[in-house]
Design a protein around this motif. Structure first.
Motif, PDB file in Angstrom:
ATOM      1  N   PRO A  58      44.665  34.421  35.331  1.00 58.60           N
ATOM      2  CA  PRO A  58      43.266  34.860  35.304  1.00 58.60           C
ATOM      3  C   PRO A  58      43.056  36.158  34.546  1.00 58.60           C
ATOM      4  CG  PRO A  58      43.887  34.123  37.505  1.00 58.60           C
ATOM      5  CD  PRO A  58      45.150  34.166  36.703  1.00 58.60           C
ATOM      6  N   ARG A  59      44.052  37.046  34.576  1.00 57.50           N
ATOM      7  CA  ARG A  59      43.893  38.343  33.916  1.00 57.50           C
ATOM      8  C   ARG A  59      44.624  38.419  32.570  1.00 57.50           C
ATOM      9  NH1 ARG A  59      44.288  42.809  38.864  1.00 57.50           N
ATOM     10  NH2 ARG A  59      42.585  41.924  40.136  1.00 57.50           N
ATOM     11  N   THR A  60      45.210  37.318  32.152  1.00 56.44           N
ATOM     12  CA  THR A  60      45.938  37.309  30.885  1.00 56.44           C
ATOM     13  C   THR A  60      44.963  37.335  29.715  1.00 56.44           C
ATOM     14  OG1 THR A  60      47.687  35.978  31.907  1.00 56.44           O
ATOM     15  CG2 THR A  60      47.657  36.088  29.499  1.00 56.44           C
ATOM     16  N   SER A  61      45.278  38.131  28.702  1.00 52.94           N
ATOM     17  CA  SER A  61      44.466  38.182  27.498  1.00 52.94           C
ATOM     18  C   SER A  61      45.397  38.302  26.289  1.00 52.94           C
ATOM     19  CB  SER A  61      43.495  39.364  27.536  1.00 52.94           C
ATOM     20  OG  SER A  61      42.711  39.402  26.368  1.00 52.94           O
ATOM     21  N   LYS A  63      43.664  34.291  26.286  1.00 58.43           N
ATOM     22  CA  LYS A  63      43.911  33.114  27.102  1.00 58.43           C
ATOM     23  C   LYS A  63      44.793  32.088  26.393  1.00 58.43           C
ATOM     24  CE  LYS A  63      41.598  34.493  30.631  1.00 58.43           C
ATOM     25  NZ  LYS A  63      42.358  34.944  31.825  1.00 58.43           N
TER      26      LYS A  63
END
Length: 324
Positions: A58-61, A63
């Motif tokens: 969810p917090r990965t950037s 995606k």
């Protein structure tokens, strides 16, 4: 260039996803044979960095992770040469994609068009060198001065590359050459877009008409940000004799299109006579062309917007030619 790679082994669940998607693509796209050529185009949304993980959280950037790139590769590998739009300044995802495709695949990319309208983007071609090879021509389209004053240039400089269709072993015939010019027309008001589209179509027509130039078998492909058939944007696109296959007329272009909001952003086209006769030599359109709807086969449970940042918001297009 150095090619980053993922982990030593692809997780079993990713292998299964890729194989399932590959089967769907093979059912939709004609097989590659000794006598055909499959050309594609795909706007890959913000195709820049890639997160070094098989499962973005969810917090990965960003995606887009290794799984997403593997799924993109499962589509691209069914074609011979593919024009890519929205490749960003960072080529991390492009390099991983090339690695995933295998040792015969190569990439040619333009530099980034500077300025805010350029959006930090470059254009690229991925091609299977066992099927096509560069013929020697590479260039960008730059508009000449008008009345001694510098012309406004394209927001994202169109990129042209010449290719040759590799013959099968033992086939002594000369290879068939062709030139692909890809473009990503600026996104803005229709009035601004129509200027770029007209300038591009006119420039390509002048190129096609120069008998002493490297101008045989010119094809254009990419994201032209066209709206509907018959509107001023589309009419500007076809005004100089460019012909887009009717088989693409009913193919959705983006994952957000529906029956009431359908666009023709992406196109593949080439020049024809006023009678409709193709000006291509050694390449015959087989009347087989289409897109590929990857949505039902990737990232179940995610929204369309979430999928768009992992794979793309555009569908790929493909066109088949018989090679003389």
């Amino acid at each position: 260039m150095s090619v980053p790679t993922g982990p030593p082994a692809t997780p079993d669940q990713v292998v299964a996803q890729v194989e399932a998607l590959r089967a769907q693509v093979r059912a939709a796209v004609p097989p590659r044979t000794d006598d055909n050529l499959l050309i594609g185009t795909w706007n890959l949304r913000a195709f820049g960095d890639v997160s070094p993980t098989w499962a973005a959280g969810p917090r990965t950037s960003p995606k887009r992770d290794w799984t997403a790139v593997a799924l993109v590769a499962a589509v691209v590998e069914q074609l011979d040469v593919v024009a890519l739009q929205e490749v960003r300044r960072s080529t991390g995802a492009l390099r991983v994609l090339r690695s995933r495709l295998g040792p015969t695949w190569r990439v040619l990319a333009s530099d980034v068009t500077e300025g805010s309208a350029g959006n930090g983007e470059r254009l690229a071609f991925l091609y299977d060198s066992s099927r096509v090879e560069p013929s020697g021509l590479v260039g960008e389209i730059v508009l000449p001065p008008v009345a001694g004053r510098a012309a406004d240039q394209f927001a994202r400089t169109p990129y042209a590359v010449g290719f040759e269709r590799v013959r099968a072993a033992g086939d002594a015939r000369e290879p068939v050459s062709f030139v692909l010019t890809t473009v990503h027309v600026l996104w803005g008001t229709p009035a601004a877009r129509v200027v770029e589209i007209e300038q591009f179509a006119q420039w390509m027509r002048r190129w096609a008409d120069r008998e002493d130039d490297w101008s045989s078998n010119l094809l254009v492909l990419g994201d032209f940000n066209l709206d509907r058939l018959g509107n001023p944007l589309y009419e500007a696109f076809v005004s100089t004799g460019l012909w887009a296959p009717s088989e693409l007329d009913q193919v959705p272009r983006t994952i957000f299109d529906d029956d009431n909001d359908r666009h023709f952003y992406d196109q593949v086209a080439w020049f024809s006579e006023p009678t409709g006769a193709s000006l291509l030599e050694g390449l015959t359109y087989t009347r087989r062309a289409g897109g590929f709807d990857f949505l039902p086969h990737v990232f179940p449970g995610l929204s369309r917007t979430e999928v768009s940042w992992r794979v793309s918001d555009h569908y790929p297009l493909w066109v088949e030619f018989a090679v003389a």
